[in-house]
Every structure is written in C-alpha cells, then in structure tokens.
Design a protein around this motif. Structure first.
Motif, PDB file in Angstrom:
ATOM      1  N   PRO A 102       0.830  -1.216   0.000  1.00  0.00           N
ATOM      2  CA  PRO A 102       0.000   0.000   0.000  1.00  0.00           C
ATOM      3  C   PRO A 102       0.857   1.257   0.000  1.00  0.00           C
ATOM      4  O   PRO A 102       1.772   1.399   0.823  1.00  0.00           O
ATOM      5  CB  PRO A 102      -0.799  -0.140   1.296  1.00  0.00           C
ATOM      6  N   GLY A 103       0.589   2.137  -0.936  1.00  0.00           N
ATOM      7  CA  GLY A 103       1.305   3.406  -0.995  1.00  0.00           C
ATOM      8  C   GLY A 103       2.701   3.331  -1.550  1.00  0.00           C
ATOM      9  O   GLY A 103       3.428   4.331  -1.543  1.00  0.00           O
ATOM     10  N   LYS A 104       3.091   2.158  -2.048  1.00  0.00           N
ATOM     11  CA  LYS A 104       4.442   2.001  -2.585  1.00  0.00           C
ATOM     12  C   LYS A 104       4.401   1.544  -4.034  1.00  0.00           C
ATOM     13  O   LYS A 104       3.382   1.068  -4.522  1.00  0.00           O
ATOM     14  CB  LYS A 104       5.232   0.999  -1.730  1.00  0.00           C
ATOM     15  N   GLU A 105       5.532   1.677  -4.693  1.00  0.00           N
ATOM     16  CA  GLU A 105       5.638   1.222  -6.070  1.00  0.00           C
ATOM     17  C   GLU A 105       5.816  -0.300  -6.104  1.00  0.00           C
ATOM     18  O   GLU A 105       6.279  -0.920  -5.144  1.00  0.00           O
ATOM     19  CB  GLU A 105       6.820   1.905  -6.758  1.00  0.00           C
ATOM     20  N   ARG A 106       5.457  -0.875  -7.230  1.00  0.00           N
ATOM     21  CA  ARG A 106       5.657  -2.300  -7.419  1.00  0.00           C
ATOM     22  C   ARG A 106       7.144  -2.625  -7.430  1.00  0.00           C
ATOM     23  O   ARG A 106       7.940  -1.891  -8.029  1.00  0.00           O
ATOM     24  CB  ARG A 106       5.000  -2.752  -8.725  1.00  0.00           C
TER      25      ARG A 106
ATOM     26  N   GLN B  25       6.144  -6.339   6.922  1.00  0.00           N
ATOM     27  CA  GLN B  25       6.525  -5.561   5.739  1.00  0.00           C
ATOM     28  C   GLN B  25       6.427  -6.352   4.449  1.00  0.00           C
ATOM     29  O   GLN B  25       6.646  -5.812   3.371  1.00  0.00           O
ATOM     30  CB  GLN B  25       7.931  -4.972   5.891  1.00  0.00           C
ATOM     31  N   ASP B  26       6.122  -7.644   4.540  1.00  0.00           N
ATOM     32  CA  ASP B  26       5.872  -8.442   3.336  1.00  0.00           C
ATOM     33  C   ASP B  26       4.426  -8.295   2.860  1.00  0.00           C
ATOM     34  O   ASP B  26       4.064  -8.820   1.799  1.00  0.00           O
ATOM     35  CB  ASP B  26       6.156  -9.923   3.602  1.00  0.00           C
ATOM     36  N   THR B  27       3.608  -7.599   3.633  1.00  0.00           N
ATOM     37  CA  THR B  27       2.218  -7.378   3.249  1.00  0.00           C
ATOM     38  C   THR B  27       2.153  -6.612   1.938  1.00  0.00           C
ATOM     39  O   THR B  27       2.735  -5.532   1.813  1.00  0.00           O
ATOM     40  CB  THR B  27       1.477  -6.602   4.344  1.00  0.00           C
ATOM     41  N   ALA B  28       1.467  -7.194   0.960  1.00  0.00           N
ATOM     42  CA  ALA B  28       1.396  -6.588  -0.370  1.00  0.00           C
ATOM     43  C   ALA B  28       0.492  -7.440  -1.256  1.00  0.00           C
ATOM     44  O   ALA B  28       0.131  -8.565  -0.891  1.00  0.00           O
ATOM     45  CB  ALA B  28       2.786  -6.504  -1.001  1.00  0.00           C
ATOM     46  N   ILE B  29       0.168  -6.886  -2.398  1.00  0.00           N
ATOM     47  CA  ILE B  29      -0.431  -7.689  -3.455  1.00  0.00           C
ATOM     48  C   ILE B  29       0.717  -8.276  -4.268  1.00  0.00           C
ATOM     49  O   ILE B  29       1.596  -7.536  -4.721  1.00  0.00           O
ATOM     50  CB  ILE B  29      -1.354  -6.862  -4.356  1.00  0.00           C
ATOM     51  N   TYR B  30       0.720  -9.570  -4.423  1.00  0.00           N
ATOM     52  CA  TYR B  30       1.776 -10.256  -5.157  1.00  0.00           C
ATOM     53  C   TYR B  30       1.276 -10.593  -6.560  1.00  0.00           C
ATOM     54  O   TYR B  30       0.208 -11.187  -6.723  1.00  0.00           O
ATOM     55  CB  TYR B  30       2.198 -11.524  -4.421  1.00  0.00           C
TER      56      TYR B  30
ATOM     57  N   GLY C  24      -0.453 -11.512 -14.094  1.00  0.00           N
ATOM     58  CA  GLY C  24      -1.609 -12.094 -13.452  1.00  0.00           C
ATOM     59  C   GLY C  24      -2.380 -11.024 -12.699  1.00  0.00           C
ATOM     60  O   GLY C  24      -1.969  -9.866 -12.636  1.00  0.00           O
ATOM     61  N   GLN C  25      -3.476 -11.424 -12.085  1.00  0.00           N
ATOM     62  CA  GLN C  25      -4.364 -10.461 -11.450  1.00  0.00           C
ATOM     63  C   GLN C  25      -3.926 -10.077 -10.048  1.00  0.00           C
ATOM     64  O   GLN C  25      -4.459  -9.145  -9.484  1.00  0.00           O
ATOM     65  CB  GLN C  25      -5.793 -11.033 -11.388  1.00  0.00           C
ATOM     66  N   GLY C  26      -2.974 -10.774  -9.471  1.00  0.00           N
ATOM     67  CA  GLY C  26      -2.507 -10.457  -8.133  1.00  0.00           C
ATOM     68  C   GLY C  26      -3.222 -11.239  -7.056  1.00  0.00           C
ATOM     69  O   GLY C  26      -4.404 -11.580  -7.200  1.00  0.00           O
ATOM     70  N   THR C  27      -2.492 -11.512  -5.994  1.00  0.00           N
ATOM     71  CA  THR C  27      -3.072 -12.194  -4.845  1.00  0.00           C
ATOM     72  C   THR C  27      -2.559 -11.491  -3.586  1.00  0.00           C
ATOM     73  O   THR C  27      -1.386 -11.173  -3.474  1.00  0.00           O
ATOM     74  CB  THR C  27      -2.723 -13.694  -4.840  1.00  0.00           C
ATOM     75  N   LEU C  28      -3.458 -11.194  -2.659  1.00  0.00           N
ATOM     76  CA  LEU C  28      -3.135 -10.383  -1.499  1.00  0.00           C
ATOM     77  C   LEU C  28      -2.541 -11.236  -0.383  1.00  0.00           C
ATOM     78  O   LEU C  28      -3.117 -12.261   0.015  1.00  0.00           O
ATOM     79  CB  LEU C  28      -4.395  -9.678  -0.989  1.00  0.00           C
ATOM     80  N   VAL C  29      -1.411 -10.774   0.103  1.00  0.00           N
ATOM     81  CA  VAL C  29      -0.765 -11.393   1.260  1.00  0.00           C
ATOM     82  C   VAL C  29      -0.766 -10.367   2.388  1.00  0.00           C
ATOM     83  O   VAL C  29      -0.266  -9.257   2.215  1.00  0.00           O
ATOM     84  CB  VAL C  29       0.682 -11.821   0.933  1.00  0.00           C
ATOM     85  N   THR C  30      -1.325 -10.753   3.517  1.00  0.00           N
ATOM     86  CA  THR C  30      -1.364  -9.879   4.682  1.00  0.00           C
ATOM     87  C   THR C  30      -0.687 -10.590   5.841  1.00  0.00           C
ATOM     88  O   THR C  30      -1.083 -11.703   6.200  1.00  0.00           O
ATOM     89  CB  THR C  30      -2.807  -9.525   5.068  1.00  0.00           C
ATOM     90  N   VAL C  31       0.330  -9.942   6.396  1.00  0.00           N
ATOM     91  CA  VAL C  31       1.076 -10.513   7.512  1.00  0.00           C
ATOM     92  C   VAL C  31       0.801  -9.662   8.748  1.00  0.00           C
ATOM     93  O   VAL C  31       1.126  -8.476   8.773  1.00  0.00           O
ATOM     94  CB  VAL C  31       2.582 -10.567   7.219  1.00  0.00           C
TER      95      VAL C  31
END
Length: 120
Positions: free
Chosen positions: A40-44, A91-96, A111-118
């Motif tokens: 969130p709020g960061k570049e890929r 800090q690994d929380t992101a859409i992968y 791909g469409q992305g998959t959300l990882v929340t830590v």
C-alpha cells in the motif's frame, strides 16, 4: 498467455505461505517468469524470477528482501510457478503479482494479483 495467481491470505508474522501462478496459452514462447509485489502506498517491486522451461535464459534471482526466506520454483509439466514464503514479516504485506517475459527483463504478461497480509 494468461496467468492466474493464487495462494494469498492472512498469516501471522513468522508464518509461511505458498503462492502459485498457473500459466496457460502460448507458454512455450516464454523466457522467464517472476513475482513482483506492491505494498500500500508504494511502487511495485521485484521479488524473484526463474528461467522458464529448459530453454529459458539466466538464473534464479531474488530481491535482497527475499533472499534466505523465499524460494521460487516451477513445475514445467503443470505450467505453474510457485513462491514459497517463510519467516514472513509485516513488511511483506502486499499484493503479489506473477509475470512472464518473452525476452530478458520484458515482462509483458501479468496475473491479477493475490493479497498477502502478515499480521504482527
């Protein structure tokens, strides 16, 4: 080429997840596949890459943040790429996102992305 990512979810810090990316279509033309992520709020940002099939060029590569914790692999028979993520941190929380390249560094399929929340 179509890419379908899956395997994301909610995990506690220190836990593990395995992401999958199934490729379909003209996969024989692929050079390499990779995982990227966007917090969130960061570049890929790049996470890891793997040569695709026996004629894919280059070697497996990891971002510094992934080294020692993440492992990228591929199953050519299933046209599927994996990302095993261990010792996850908040800090690994992101859409992968999984991506595929037809030439070195040129990721044209996503791909469409998959959300990882830590959670901490």
């Amino acid at each position: 080429v179509q890419l379908q990512a899956s395997g994301g979810g909610l995990v506690q810090a220190g836990g593990s997840l395995r992401l999958s990316c199934a490729a379909s279509g003209r996969t024989l033309a692929l050079y390499a596949m990779a995982w990227f992520r966007q917090a969130p709020g960061k570049e890929r940002e790049f996470v890891a890459r793997i040569p695709w099939k026996s004629w894919g060029g280059g070697t497996t590569e990891y971002a510094q943040s992934a080294k020692g914790r993440f492992a990228i692999s591929g199953d050519n028979a299933k046209n599927t790429m994996y990302l095993q993520m261990n010792s996850l941190e908040p800090q690994d929380t992101a859409i992968y996102y999984c991506a595929a390249a037809r030439t070195r560094g040129n990721y044209v399929y996503w791909g469409q992305g998959t959300l990882v929340t830590v959670s901490s």
